[in-house]
Design an enzyme around this catalytic site. Sequence first.
Site, PDB file in Angstrom:
ATOM      1  N   ASP A 108      35.537  35.995  23.319  1.00 12.06           N
ATOM      2  CA  ASP A 108      35.657  34.597  23.772  1.00 12.06           C
ATOM      3  C   ASP A 108      34.406  33.777  23.468  1.00 12.06           C
ATOM      4  OD1 ASP A 108      38.120  35.157  24.859  1.00 12.06           O
ATOM      5  OD2 ASP A 108      37.426  35.238  26.937  1.00 12.06           O
ATOM      6  N   GLY A 164      31.249  34.727  31.823  1.00 15.72           N
ATOM      7  CA  GLY A 164      30.154  35.476  31.186  1.00 15.72           C
ATOM      8  C   GLY A 164      30.019  35.092  29.717  1.00 15.72           C
ATOM      9  N   GLY A 171      36.398  33.298  31.480  1.00 16.97           N
ATOM     10  CA  GLY A 171      35.394  33.340  30.400  1.00 16.97           C
ATOM     11  C   GLY A 171      33.981  33.000  30.843  1.00 16.97           C
ATOM     12  N   PRO A 179      33.939  32.146  38.950  1.00 12.54           N
ATOM     13  CA  PRO A 179      34.124  33.526  39.411  1.00 12.54           C
ATOM     14  C   PRO A 179      34.131  34.505  38.240  1.00 12.54           C
ATOM     15  CG  PRO A 179      35.949  32.096  40.146  1.00 12.54           C
ATOM     16  CD  PRO A 179      35.074  31.270  39.259  1.00 12.54           C
ATOM     17  N   LYS A 190      36.968  28.356  30.842  1.00  7.41           N
ATOM     18  CA  LYS A 190      38.161  28.016  30.038  1.00  7.41           C
ATOM     19  C   LYS A 190      39.402  28.530  30.759  1.00  7.41           C
ATOM     20  CE  LYS A 190      38.997  32.497  28.580  1.00  7.41           C
ATOM     21  NZ  LYS A 190      40.090  33.296  29.104  1.00  7.41           N
TER      22      LYS A 190
END
Length: 293
Positions: free
Chosen positions: A137, A103, A101, A95, A12
């Site tokens: 998130d 992870g 977001g 990355p 995102k």
Amino acid sequence: MTAAARARAPAKVNLRLRVLGRRPDGYHDLDTLFQAIDLADEVVVELRSEGIDLDVQGADLGPVADNLAYRAATRLAACSGYEGGIAVSLTKRIPAGAGLGGGSSDAAAVLRCLSWLLDIPEQDRRVRETAEQLGSDVPFFLSGSALARGRGRGEILEPMKPLPIADLVLISPPVHISTAEAYAALSDARHGRSAAPGRSAPSPCSWDDVAAQAVNDFQPIVSSAHREVGVALDALEARGARFALMSGSGSSVFGLFGSRAETERVAAELTARLTWPCRAVRTLTDMPAAEAR
Ligand code: C5P
């Protein structure tokens, strides 16, 4: 029962990020706009007889037990009473520590796949509460909307009608930012006071509205601590971005351009000049669903 499911886990960007007051629980209230993009990790979840394992390709993310995708699997298994095993495979392209977001999206994709395999509705209270506990998130990535306004600590979501697909150049400087440290630095800079109450922005109906409201409260503080962020923002503006903004607590920045041909040209030019990953990406209008593998 199908024994394996897969899902794409999109990144995102925050098209707007206002950090409001610090709350008694230590979190900050936000007013943000989450937009999913087509840069994505791949998640495969397989049910098996015993043990919960995570295999990661494409990045070294440190200890498995700290990984949000692994924690998503163990928590949902525990609260749903599932006693069998789970194998999670993660292919990383987003990355880490970059404000995109990744992870959180991986964790949401694991919840989506696992609830599908265990026949638990995604809107089930156990799935939603697990998402909120994993991170601020994660609920967005589970919400099913590619564009949503987030309030509270990010988990109170107002799904929005998607905007037309837009072309962005996304730059990820080689700077890893800890979200908790970025919030702490912002709080220190404000001497613990809340942000001046800005006007609550109306929901955007066009990319012109988004450009007019584009702000990220972390940007001044993160770009003064890490000059790479300012360099990347300047490079996008110098190449004609309609606006350029940092995402989340950084360090990635993105710029809005008029066409795919333009983002491909600018991304190639900036990759050569800055030597950091610069990608031509597109906004999503739908969130990917879990499917049989
Ligand atoms: O929720 P998440 O685990 O992603 O948050 C990481 C850290 O960022 C929290 O421990 C908190 O220090 C900070 N945070 C915050 N307010 C938010 C989201 C995160 O202060 N709305």
